[in-house]
Write a protein that holds these residues in place. Structure first.
Motif, PDB file in Angstrom:
ATOM      1  N   ASN A   8       0.828  -1.219   0.000  1.00 51.14           N
ATOM      2  CA  ASN A   8       0.000   0.000   0.000  1.00 51.14           C
ATOM      3  C   ASN A   8       0.859   1.265   0.000  1.00 51.14           C
ATOM      4  O   ASN A   8       0.665   2.175   0.806  1.00 51.14           O
ATOM      5  CB  ASN A   8      -0.934   0.012   1.213  1.00 51.14           C
ATOM      6  CG  ASN A   8      -1.799  -1.241   1.274  1.00 51.14           C
ATOM      7  OD1 ASN A   8      -2.230  -1.738   0.250  1.00 51.14           O
ATOM      8  ND2 ASN A   8      -2.025  -1.740   2.469  1.00 51.14           N
ATOM      9  N   LEU A   9       1.826   1.305  -0.920  1.00 48.74           N
ATOM     10  CA  LEU A   9       2.787   2.408  -0.964  1.00 48.74           C
ATOM     11  C   LEU A   9       2.196   3.608  -1.710  1.00 48.74           C
ATOM     12  O   LEU A   9       1.767   3.492  -2.857  1.00 48.74           O
ATOM     13  CB  LEU A   9       4.069   1.941  -1.659  1.00 48.74           C
ATOM     14  CG  LEU A   9       5.213   2.947  -1.728  1.00 48.74           C
ATOM     15  CD1 LEU A   9       5.771   3.239  -0.340  1.00 48.74           C
ATOM     16  CD2 LEU A   9       6.330   2.420  -2.633  1.00 48.74           C
ATOM     17  N   ASN A  10       2.167   4.749  -1.035  1.00 50.30           N
ATOM     18  CA  ASN A  10       1.712   6.005  -1.628  1.00 50.30           C
ATOM     19  C   ASN A  10       2.807   7.052  -1.453  1.00 50.30           C
ATOM     20  O   ASN A  10       3.484   7.075  -0.423  1.00 50.30           O
ATOM     21  CB  ASN A  10       0.443   6.509  -0.929  1.00 50.30           C
ATOM     22  CG  ASN A  10      -0.719   5.560  -1.101  1.00 50.30           C
ATOM     23  OD1 ASN A  10      -1.350   5.520  -2.142  1.00 50.30           O
ATOM     24  ND2 ASN A  10      -0.998   4.772  -0.067  1.00 50.30           N
ATOM     25  N   ASN A  16       0.370  16.731  -4.656  1.00 51.48           N
ATOM     26  CA  ASN A  16       0.243  15.886  -5.847  1.00 51.48           C
ATOM     27  C   ASN A  16       0.624  14.439  -5.522  1.00 51.48           C
ATOM     28  O   ASN A  16       1.747  14.171  -5.082  1.00 51.48           O
ATOM     29  CB  ASN A  16       1.167  16.432  -6.958  1.00 51.48           C
ATOM     30  CG  ASN A  16       1.183  15.534  -8.184  1.00 51.48           C
ATOM     31  OD1 ASN A  16       0.162  15.023  -8.607  1.00 51.48           O
ATOM     32  ND2 ASN A  16       2.371  15.343  -8.742  1.00 51.48           N
ATOM     33  N   GLN A  17      -0.296  13.518  -5.737  1.00 53.69           N
ATOM     34  CA  GLN A  17      -0.010  12.105  -5.460  1.00 53.69           C
ATOM     35  C   GLN A  17       0.648  11.464  -6.672  1.00 53.69           C
ATOM     36  O   GLN A  17       0.054  11.361  -7.744  1.00 53.69           O
ATOM     37  CB  GLN A  17      -1.293  11.345  -5.091  1.00 53.69           C
ATOM     38  CG  GLN A  17      -0.996   9.920  -4.635  1.00 53.69           C
ATOM     39  CD  GLN A  17      -2.202   9.229  -4.022  1.00 53.69           C
ATOM     40  OE1 GLN A  17      -3.297   9.781  -3.972  1.00 53.69           O
ATOM     41  NE2 GLN A  17      -2.008   7.998  -3.554  1.00 53.69           N
ATOM     42  N   ALA A  18       1.900  11.017  -6.495  1.00 56.68           N
ATOM     43  CA  ALA A  18       2.675  10.457  -7.606  1.00 56.68           C
ATOM     44  C   ALA A  18       2.633   8.934  -7.646  1.00 56.68           C
ATOM     45  O   ALA A  18       2.822   8.333  -8.705  1.00 56.68           O
ATOM     46  CB  ALA A  18       4.124  10.927  -7.517  1.00 56.68           C
ATOM     47  N   LEU A  19       2.442   8.287  -6.493  1.00 54.69           N
ATOM     48  CA  LEU A  19       2.297   6.826  -6.431  1.00 54.69           C
ATOM     49  C   LEU A  19       1.023   6.500  -5.668  1.00 54.69           C
ATOM     50  O   LEU A  19       0.757   7.090  -4.610  1.00 54.69           O
ATOM     51  CB  LEU A  19       3.499   6.180  -5.735  1.00 54.69           C
ATOM     52  CG  LEU A  19       4.849   6.270  -6.432  1.00 54.69           C
ATOM     53  CD1 LEU A  19       5.945   5.661  -5.546  1.00 54.69           C
ATOM     54  CD2 LEU A  19       4.835   5.591  -7.798  1.00 54.69           C
ATOM     55  N   LYS A  20       0.255   5.543  -6.201  1.00 54.33           N
ATOM     56  CA  LYS A  20      -1.057   5.242  -5.629  1.00 54.33           C
ATOM     57  C   LYS A  20      -1.167   3.762  -5.271  1.00 54.33           C
ATOM     58  O   LYS A  20      -1.276   2.908  -6.148  1.00 54.33           O
ATOM     59  CB  LYS A  20      -2.151   5.621  -6.630  1.00 54.33           C
ATOM     60  CG  LYS A  20      -2.129   7.089  -7.013  1.00 54.33           C
ATOM     61  CD  LYS A  20      -3.001   7.378  -8.221  1.00 54.33           C
ATOM     62  CE  LYS A  20      -2.826   8.823  -8.678  1.00 54.33           C
ATOM     63  NZ  LYS A  20      -3.473   9.075  -9.982  1.00 54.33           N
ATOM     64  N   ASN A  21      -1.070   3.482  -3.987  1.00 52.17           N
ATOM     65  CA  ASN A  21      -1.379   2.152  -3.475  1.00 52.17           C
ATOM     66  C   ASN A  21      -0.626   1.045  -4.225  1.00 52.17           C
ATOM     67  O   ASN A  21      -1.228   0.098  -4.737  1.00 52.17           O
ATOM     68  CB  ASN A  21      -2.891   1.921  -3.581  1.00 52.17           C
ATOM     69  CG  ASN A  21      -3.371   0.983  -2.487  1.00 52.17           C
ATOM     70  OD1 ASN A  21      -2.878   1.043  -1.365  1.00 52.17           O
ATOM     71  ND2 ASN A  21      -4.299   0.120  -2.808  1.00 52.17           N
ATOM     72  N   VAL A  22       0.693   1.191  -4.299  1.00 47.09           N
ATOM     73  CA  VAL A  22       1.512   0.230  -5.061  1.00 47.09           C
ATOM     74  C   VAL A  22       1.816  -0.991  -4.190  1.00 47.09           C
ATOM     75  O   VAL A  22       2.421  -0.885  -3.125  1.00 47.09           O
ATOM     76  CB  VAL A  22       2.825   0.893  -5.533  1.00 47.09           C
ATOM     77  CG1 VAL A  22       3.710  -0.128  -6.235  1.00 47.09           C
ATOM     78  CG2 VAL A  22       2.521   2.057  -6.475  1.00 47.09           C
ATOM     79  N   ASN A  23       1.372  -2.138  -4.657  1.00 42.52           N
ATOM     80  CA  ASN A  23       1.651  -3.427  -4.010  1.00 42.52           C
ATOM     81  C   ASN A  23       2.355  -4.323  -5.020  1.00 42.52           C
ATOM     82  O   ASN A  23       1.768  -4.690  -6.039  1.00 42.52           O
ATOM     83  CB  ASN A  23       0.352  -4.106  -3.561  1.00 42.52           C
ATOM     84  CG  ASN A  23      -0.306  -3.379  -2.416  1.00 42.52           C
ATOM     85  OD1 ASN A  23       0.081  -3.509  -1.264  1.00 42.52           O
ATOM     86  ND2 ASN A  23      -1.315  -2.565  -2.734  1.00 42.52           N
ATOM     87  N   THR A  24       3.604  -4.640  -4.749  1.00 46.74           N
ATOM     88  CA  THR A  24       4.338  -5.500  -5.679  1.00 46.74           C
ATOM     89  C   THR A  24       5.496  -6.165  -4.950  1.00 46.74           C
ATOM     90  O   THR A  24       5.819  -5.803  -3.819  1.00 46.74           O
ATOM     91  CB  THR A  24       4.841  -4.692  -6.896  1.00 46.74           C
ATOM     92  OG1 THR A  24       5.301  -5.593  -7.896  1.00 46.74           O
ATOM     93  CG2 THR A  24       5.977  -3.737  -6.517  1.00 46.74           C
ATOM     94  N   THR A  44      10.162   7.570  -9.714  1.00 46.84           N
ATOM     95  CA  THR A  44       9.777   7.893  -8.334  1.00 46.84           C
ATOM     96  C   THR A  44       9.682   6.613  -7.514  1.00 46.84           C
ATOM     97  O   THR A  44      10.191   6.536  -6.392  1.00 46.84           O
ATOM     98  CB  THR A  44       8.427   8.637  -8.318  1.00 46.84           C
ATOM     99  OG1 THR A  44       8.592   9.902  -8.956  1.00 46.84           O
ATOM    100  CG2 THR A  44       7.935   8.855  -6.898  1.00 46.84           C
ATOM    101  N   PHE A  45       9.029   5.603  -8.085  1.00 46.04           N
ATOM    102  CA  PHE A  45       8.908   4.320  -7.380  1.00 46.04           C
ATOM    103  C   PHE A  45      10.283   3.707  -7.133  1.00 46.04           C
ATOM    104  O   PHE A  45      10.585   3.250  -6.028  1.00 46.04           O
ATOM    105  CB  PHE A  45       8.042   3.341  -8.193  1.00 46.04           C
ATOM    106  CG  PHE A  45       8.011   1.957  -7.613  1.00 46.04           C
ATOM    107  CD1 PHE A  45       7.348   1.699  -6.415  1.00 46.04           C
ATOM    108  CD2 PHE A  45       8.671   0.904  -8.237  1.00 46.04           C
ATOM    109  CE1 PHE A  45       7.330   0.426  -5.860  1.00 46.04           C
ATOM    110  CE2 PHE A  45       8.659  -0.365  -7.690  1.00 46.04           C
ATOM    111  CZ  PHE A  45       7.986  -0.606  -6.498  1.00 46.04           C
ATOM    112  N   LEU A  46      11.134   3.713  -8.160  1.00 45.89           N
ATOM    113  CA  LEU A  46      12.476   3.142  -8.019  1.00 45.89           C
ATOM    114  C   LEU A  46      13.211   3.797  -6.858  1.00 45.89           C
ATOM    115  O   LEU A  46      13.855   3.118  -6.050  1.00 45.89           O
ATOM    116  CB  LEU A  46      13.257   3.332  -9.324  1.00 45.89           C
ATOM    117  CG  LEU A  46      14.564   2.538  -9.447  1.00 45.89           C
ATOM    118  CD1 LEU A  46      14.273   1.069  -9.739  1.00 45.89           C
ATOM    119  CD2 LEU A  46      15.461   3.109 -10.544  1.00 45.89           C
TER     120      LEU A  46
END
Length: 250
Positions: A8-10, A16-24, A44-46
Motif C-alpha cells: 500500500n505504498l503512496n 500531488n499524489q505520484a504513487l497510488k497504493n503500489v503493491n508488488t 519515483t517508485f524506483l
C-alpha cells in the motif's frame, strides 16, 4: 524467494499524489523492468526502494517497503546501510572526478576497509563484475572521467558492486549511451542476475524484452499490470498495457 516487496505504498509531492497504493514484490536473482510513459511514476517508485526521495523536501510517503523483513522507512533502518545493500545506478554516468581505482574503492573505504591488499581485490573483482577489468586494468590510476560514456556507466556499476549490494536499482542506465555501449550494459545486466536482483526503469520496449524476466507497467502512479515479461508483451491482460506496448500511446 521474495527479496523486497511493497505494501500500500503512496507517495506525494506536496499535494500531488505520484504513487497510488503500489503493491508488488521482487524475487531474488531476477531482472525486473519498470515500463510506462514519461511522468507515470516509474523513477519515483524506483527511488522509494532505497529512500532516495528522502532528499526532496516536499515528499511524503505512507505504506511500507519491506526488505529483510523490516520496513525501510522505520527508524530501525540506517539509510547509509540500506543504500549499501540496495544500490543505485543513475541515468547519466556519474563517475567521481578521481582515478578509476579510487572510484571503485570509495565505498569500501567509507565502510571502513583500509588495507590496500583487500581494496585491490575488491577493485579487481568489481571491475570484472562490471565487465570492465580487461579494458582498464592497465590504467587504474587514470581519471575515471576520461573513459567513454559506456565505460563510465560500467565504472558506476562497478562502484555499486564494490559495497556488495543485494539489489541494484537502475534508472534508464543506457539512455545516454550509443548502441554498442547499450548492448554491453544489457549483456552485463543479464550476467548480474546470477548474484543480484536488478530493477531497471526503461523507456525502451525492446530493451525490457531483451533483459528482463518480469515487467511492471506503470500508468498515472499505479501498477496496471505485473507479470512475466513474455506474458506482458505477448499476452497482456489489460487493454491499457496492450495499447502502450503496441505504441498507441506513450
Amino acid at each position: 524467494m521474495t527479496i523486497l516487496y511493497t505494501k500500500n505504498l503512496n507517495l506525494y509531492y506536496g499535494s500531488n499524489q505520484a504513487l497510488k497504493n503500489v503493491n508488488t514484490s521482487f524475487q531474488k536473482n531476477t531482472v525486473n523492468a519498470l515500463i510506462g510513459p514519461s511522468g507515470c511514476g516509474k523513477s519515483t517508485f524506483l527511488r522509494t526502494l532505497n529512500r532516495m526521495n528522502d532528499l526532496i523536501n516536499s515528499v511524503r510517503i505512507d505504506g511500507e517497503v519491506i526488505y529483510e523483513n523490516k520496513n525501510i522507512y522505520s527508524e530501525k533502518w540506517d539509510v547509509i546501510e540500506l543504500r549499501k545493500k540496495v544500490g543505485m545506478v543513475f541515468q547519466k554516468p556519474n563517475p567521481f572526478p578521481m582515478t578509476i581505482y579510487d572510484n571503485v574503492s570509495y565505498g569500501p573505504k567509507i565502510h571502513g576497509i583500509k588495507e590496500k591488499k583487500k581494496l585491490d581485490e575488491i577493485v579487481e573483482k568489481s571491475l570484472k563484475g562490471a565487465a570492465l577489468w580487461e579494458e582498464v586494468k592497465d590504467r587504474l590510476k587514470k581519471n575515471g572521467m576520461g573513459l567513454s560514456g559506456g565505460q563510465q556507466q560500467r565504472l558506476c556499476i562497478a562502484r555499486t558492486l564494490a559495497v556488495e549490494p543485494e539489489v541494484i536499482l537502475m534508472d534508464e542506465p543506457t539512455s545516454a549511451l550509443d548502441p554498442i555501449s547499450t548492448l554491453k550494459v544489457e549483456e552485463l545486466i543479464q550476467n548480474l542476475k546470477q548474484k543480484y536482483t536488478v530493477i531497471i526503469v526503461t523507456h525502451n520496449m525492446q530493451q525490457a524484452g531483451r533483459v528482463s524476466d518480469n515487467t511492471m507497467f506503470f500508468l498515472n502512479g499505479e501498477i496496471i499490470e505485473s507479470d512475466k515479461t513474455e506474458d506482458i508483451f505477448y499476452r497482456p491482460k489489460d487493454k491499457r498495457t496492450e495499447d502502450y506496448i503496441t505504441g498507441r500511446f506513450g
